[in-house]
Design an enzyme around this catalytic site. Structure first.
Site, PDB file in Angstrom:
ATOM      1  N   TYR A 141       0.933  -1.178  -0.087  1.00 47.62           N
ATOM      2  CA  TYR A 141      -0.006   0.008   0.028  1.00 47.62           C
ATOM      3  C   TYR A 141       0.774   1.450   0.049  1.00 47.62           C
ATOM      4  O   TYR A 141       0.352   2.289  -0.021  1.00 47.62           O
ATOM      5  CB  TYR A 141      -0.911   0.032   1.110  1.00 47.62           C
ATOM      6  CG  TYR A 141      -2.059  -0.812   1.144  1.00 47.62           C
ATOM      7  CD1 TYR A 141      -2.188  -1.780   0.094  1.00 47.62           C
ATOM      8  CD2 TYR A 141      -2.734  -1.461   2.242  1.00 47.62           C
ATOM      9  CE1 TYR A 141      -3.325  -2.818   0.018  1.00 47.62           C
ATOM     10  CE2 TYR A 141      -3.735  -2.395   2.138  1.00 47.62           C
ATOM     11  CZ  TYR A 141      -4.053  -2.930   0.969  1.00 47.62           C
ATOM     12  OH  TYR A 141      -4.941  -3.964   0.970  1.00 47.62           O
ATOM     13  N   LYS A 192       3.521 -15.508   1.271  1.00 46.96           N
ATOM     14  CA  LYS A 192       3.387 -16.224   0.021  1.00 46.96           C
ATOM     15  C   LYS A 192       4.999 -16.359  -0.430  1.00 46.96           C
ATOM     16  O   LYS A 192       5.374 -15.795  -1.324  1.00 46.96           O
ATOM     17  CB  LYS A 192       2.642 -15.380  -0.737  1.00 46.96           C
ATOM     18  CG  LYS A 192       1.021 -16.216  -0.769  1.00 46.96           C
ATOM     19  CD  LYS A 192       0.215 -15.771  -1.842  1.00 46.96           C
ATOM     20  CE  LYS A 192       0.454 -16.717  -2.919  1.00 46.96           C
ATOM     21  NZ  LYS A 192      -0.286 -18.118  -2.963  1.00 46.96           N
ATOM     22  N   ASP A 225      -3.058 -17.759   0.927  1.00 45.20           N
ATOM     23  CA  ASP A 225      -4.256 -18.495   0.429  1.00 45.20           C
ATOM     24  C   ASP A 225      -4.569 -19.680   0.959  1.00 45.20           C
ATOM     25  O   ASP A 225      -6.127 -19.826   1.345  1.00 45.20           O
ATOM     26  CB  ASP A 225      -3.666 -18.855  -0.960  1.00 45.20           C
ATOM     27  CG  ASP A 225      -2.645 -19.555  -1.513  1.00 45.20           C
ATOM     28  OD1 ASP A 225      -1.897 -19.577  -0.378  1.00 45.20           O
ATOM     29  OD2 ASP A 225      -2.499 -20.228  -2.555  1.00 45.20           O
ATOM     30  N   ASP A 249      -5.042  -7.114   5.752  1.00 40.62           N
ATOM     31  CA  ASP A 249      -6.564  -6.443   5.055  1.00 40.62           C
ATOM     32  C   ASP A 249      -7.355  -7.547   4.678  1.00 40.62           C
ATOM     33  O   ASP A 249      -8.646  -7.570   5.218  1.00 40.62           O
ATOM     34  CB  ASP A 249      -6.122  -5.650   3.865  1.00 40.62           C
ATOM     35  CG  ASP A 249      -7.276  -4.712   3.952  1.00 40.62           C
ATOM     36  OD1 ASP A 249      -8.303  -4.644   4.548  1.00 40.62           O
ATOM     37  OD2 ASP A 249      -6.964  -3.879   2.821  1.00 40.62           O
ATOM     38  N   ASP A 253     -10.700  -9.198   7.291  1.00 41.51           N
ATOM     39  CA  ASP A 253     -12.183  -9.126   7.300  1.00 41.51           C
ATOM     40  C   ASP A 253     -12.847 -10.493   6.971  1.00 41.51           C
ATOM     41  O   ASP A 253     -14.071 -10.439   7.629  1.00 41.51           O
ATOM     42  CB  ASP A 253     -12.342  -8.182   6.034  1.00 41.51           C
ATOM     43  CG  ASP A 253     -12.370  -6.704   6.059  1.00 41.51           C
ATOM     44  OD1 ASP A 253     -12.018  -6.381   7.342  1.00 41.51           O
ATOM     45  OD2 ASP A 253     -12.970  -6.119   5.224  1.00 41.51           O
TER      46      ASP A 253
END
Ligand code: NAD
Length: 368
Positions: A141, A192, A225, A249, A253
């Protein structure tokens, strides 16, 4: 010396839910010798209306000096067309940036009484208690270059850069290991590394820190994942999850929805400790300003009250007081009281203030 709490209630339902938090703080001052001074300041749209900016320099300075900042929510349709720099969210982002809040803590806690409100089966979520630690100030970000370029052949190219340094990884991992020691002593580090160099560095640095300082904590690693899938398949396998800004993020959620309603979800954002061991900290509900119900007295104050419980635990190191507040919320829910957002058949619907009253009464009872 008195503890200093800065309350920035913000817009919409912010002042309504923070009003209940103030009553809870007053209870702790009276009944548990908490000894906190509260100051109130504006942030968000209300601050823009008063001062033409979403947060003032004075408020930022007060926030830096406070032991804890408690934020309600910012924003609403009234400010949809204000200039970009003046938009309500800019106040929140500036506070996070200037206080250098690099660690975002998002617990996903499923109260038994609400287990049926989850989209998953009761047996999968009942008793769930996990903590997601998300790196908040680095990664894709913020990494440079971050741009859209014209390739001149009718094509354009968008670039974001995922970048982490050793120091950034170590400080967030340290927060996660410290937290784990106060919980079930297990950390799942998520990246990852199979496809990302920053993931390889993340994996190596977390392992190194673990060996150096935290070998008593159980450390495991998981690809992001797979973690998303495991959160839905069997979330109770986790204790503390630590991950970068982007994966955090998304994963936080997913985890938050395991527990039912937005009105129940607290969060904390912590900064680095200074030479005296003091760290800036901001506590806030995950939900927004809910303009659709603002001013109706219907907002659920529990997310904000549980955010204050996090302040008790992480800033003031009053674990027993935090437990007491969480237990009071649990009791009220078990007694069948519900605000509209968590209403279920056969339960008693109450408003913001009545929910606050019930939590205070439960605190009195539990405190003996
Ligand atoms: P929201 O979280 O405000 O509301 C989403 C839905 O959940 C609404 O139907 C609302 O009534 C309900 N809800 C939320 N909190 C509740 C509570 N405590 N009790 C009962 N019901 C509750 O999200 P939104 O509608 O997407 O955004 C509204 C405004 O809030 C926007 O201006 C947005 O930018 C802002 N926002 C601010 C923050 C923040 O301050 N941290 C976070 C998200 C959104």
């Amino acid at each position: 010396m008195s503890k200093k709490i800065l309350i920035v209630a913000g817009d919409g339902i912010g002042p309504e839910v923070m009003g209940e938090v103030e009553r809870v703080i007053a209870w702790y001052n009276d009944k548990r010798g908490f000894d906190a001074d509260i100051e109130n300041e504006l942030v968000g749209g209300c601050c823009y209306d008063a001062h033409g900016v979403a947060v003032t320099d004075e408020t930022v300075e007060k926030a830096k000096k406070a032991d804890a900042v408690l934020l309600g929510a910012v924003g609403g349709p009234k400010w949809d067309n204000v200039p970009y720099e003046g938009r309500p969210e800019a106040g929140l982002l500036r506070l996070r940036k200037d206080l250098e809040l690099f660690a975002n803590l998002r617990p996903a806690l499923c109260f038994s009484a609400l287990a049926d409100a989850s989209s998953l089966k009761r047996e999968i979520v009942e008793g769930l208690d996990i903590m997601i630690v998300r790196e908040l100030t680095g990664g894709v970000y913020f990494g440079e270059p971050k741009e859209i370029t014209d390739l001149g052949n009718g094509e354009r190219r968008g670039v974001d850069t995922q970048v982490y340094t050793t120091g950034e990884i170590r400080r967030i991992a340290e927060v996660a290991f410290d937290l784990a020691r106060k919980r079930d002593n297990r950390v799942m580090s998520v990246e990852k590394r199979n496809v990302m160099k920053s993931g390889v560095l993340w994996y190596e640095e977390v392992a190194k820190l673990h060996k150096e300082k935290f070998s008593d904590v159980t450390l495991e690693n998981m690809l992001a994942d797979n973690c998303a899938m495991q959160l839905v398949r069997n979330p109770k396998q986790f204790d503390v999850i630590v991950t970068d800004n982007l994966f955090g993020d998304v994963l936080s959620d997913i985890a938050s929805m395991l527990t039912g309603s937005l009105g129940m979800l607290p969060s904390a954002s912590l900064g680095a400790k200074d030479a005296n061991g003091k760290a800036c900290a901001m506590y806030e509900p995950v939900h927004g300003s809910a303009p659709d119900i603002a001013g109706t007295g219907a907002a659920n104050p529990i997310a904000s009250i549980l955010s204050f419980a996090m302040a008790l635990r992480y800033t003031f190191e009053l674990g027993a007081d935090a437990d007491l507040l969480e237990k009071a919320v649990d009791t009220v829910l078990a007694d069948g009281l519900r605000t509209g957002d968590i209403m279920q058949d056969g339960m008693k619907k109450v408003g913001t203030t009545e929910m606050g009253d019930a939590i205070l009464a439960a605190l009195d009872k539990l405190n003996g």
